[in-house]
Design a protein around this motif. Structure first.
Motif, short mmCIF file in Angstrom:
data_model
loop_
_atom_site.label_atom_id
_atom_site.label_comp_id
_atom_site.label_asym_id
_atom_site.label_seq_id
_atom_site.Cartn_x
_atom_site.Cartn_y
_atom_site.Cartn_z
N VAL A 226 90.79 25.62 53.03
CA VAL A 226 90.18 24.82 51.98
C VAL A 226 90.74 25.27 50.63
N LEU A 228 90.11 24.97 46.43
CA LEU A 228 89.08 24.66 45.45
C LEU A 228 89.71 24.39 44.09
N LYS A 231 85.61 21.17 41.88
CA LYS A 231 85.50 19.95 42.66
C LYS A 231 86.55 19.00 42.12
N LYS A 233 87.48 19.15 46.45
CA LYS A 233 88.08 20.13 47.36
C LYS A 233 88.98 19.39 48.34
#
Length: 333
Positions: A226, A228, A231, A233
């Motif tokens: 993931v 970041l 926001k 993502k």
């Protein structure tokens, strides 16, 4: 005529921009699989891998100092967190599970954690600042293993409240990027029986769970990494056992956490994704490296070589990739 000139200039610019996005090989040939990568700034970066191997560079990846840590020749150091040319922390998966720290540029390594229990399998590590960090491990008794430190990795202890896990759900020790932390947030992605995004906005006291519509159900499928940008993502993954499959590889989460698949996805399984700047994201995996310049909606393959991880400098613009046989690449943008 003026319109034609403008269109021609635009096409020339786009052609130049496409050519400028590339991965330049820097190193290869070492008999080690690299999955741990930490880029401190535009000069300093550290690698960690199989067979107890660690390396660092002081010149942006042009040259590397390699070592095999004595006594840990069988350890697979799946992740590393570096803070300077002197200080770094490495984490080994498997049994025994170790966390080691150096404060003298790798001349000596001090053991800060050891667990011989075979239920312990450490997957990834991240620090929100030099003092506070987390290590994520596969679930034990229905809870993800989550270790934390508040003193720069000198001591480690189980988090008071770790996330719940489904049976056969797990995290992937593929690139050290299945857990990410910010000043107040912890974000985890999982796969196997379930693909989920697990997050906390209060340092791990409370957890929120979002099921991801990525293909899951087997041990080789799910969410692997993931990225970041506060926001939105971007989550990447797929099926590493069938890495040419292009379906169910990327998800984009908008500012309201609405999930969407890209209109054009990466070219196969991706084990790592990194936010580069603005709407630019880089992802990589065994089928090659891909880039998105529109926040994850469309992706373009820029390199065919297999890499496991891509990371951007914490303080700077340097972006490196690393993979099997000691391969290291430089992302040029």
């Amino acid at each position: 005529m003026q319109k034609v000139k403008i269109i021609s200039a635009l096409l020339l610019f786009l052609s130049f921009a496409a050519k400028s996005q590339s991965v330049i090989p820097l190193q290869s040939g070492k008999l080690t699989s690299i999955r741990g990568l930490s880029v401190v700034d535009d000069h300093i970066a550290w690698l960690s891998g199989s067979k107890g191997t660690v390396a660092f560079t002081l010149d942006g990846g042009k040259s590397w100092s390699w070592q095999q840590i004595k006594g840990y020749e069988k350890s697979d150091f799946r992740d590393i967190e570096a803070f300077s040319d002197k200080e770094a922390i490495i984490m080994s998966s498997g049994s025994p599970a170790y966390i080691l720290k150096t404060t003298d540029g790798g001349i000596t390594w001090a053991k800060k954690f050891e667990q011989a229990d075979t239920t312990y399998f450490l997957d990834a590590m991240d620090f929100k600042d030099p003092a506070h960090g987390f290590v994520l491990g596969d679930p034990i008794n229905g809870k993800f293993l989550l270790l934390k430190t508040d003193n720069g990795g000198e001591t480690w202890s189980p988090a008071q409240n770790s996330p719940d896990a489904y049976k056969n759900e797990a995290a992937f020790a593929a690139s050290g990027t299945c857990i990410r932390t910010t000043k107040s947030n912890i974000v985890i992605v999982s796969g196997g029986a379930k693909s989920r995004l697990i997050s906390s906005n209060d340092g791990g006291n409370n957890w929120h769970y979002t099921e991801l519509p990525l293909t899951d159900g087997t041990s080789s499928r799910g969410a692997f990494s993931v990225a970041l940008d506060d926001k939105p993502k971007v989550v990447v993954g797929g099926n590493y056992a069938k890495d040419k499959l292009k379906d169910s590889v990327v998800l984009v989460l908008n500012k309201t956490n609405k999930l969407s698949f890209p209109s054009i996805g990466p070219d196969g399984f991706q084990s790592s994704v990194e936010h580069i700047r603005l709407n630019v994201y880089l992802s990589t995996g065994t089928p090659g490296t891909n880039i998105s310049t529109d926040g994850g909606n469309t992706w373009k393959k820029i390199d065919d070589k297999s890499y496991n991880v891509c990371r951007k400098a914490k303080n700077g613009k340097l972006v490196l990739l690393a993979g099997d046989r000691g391969s290291v690449g430089l992302f040029k943008f």
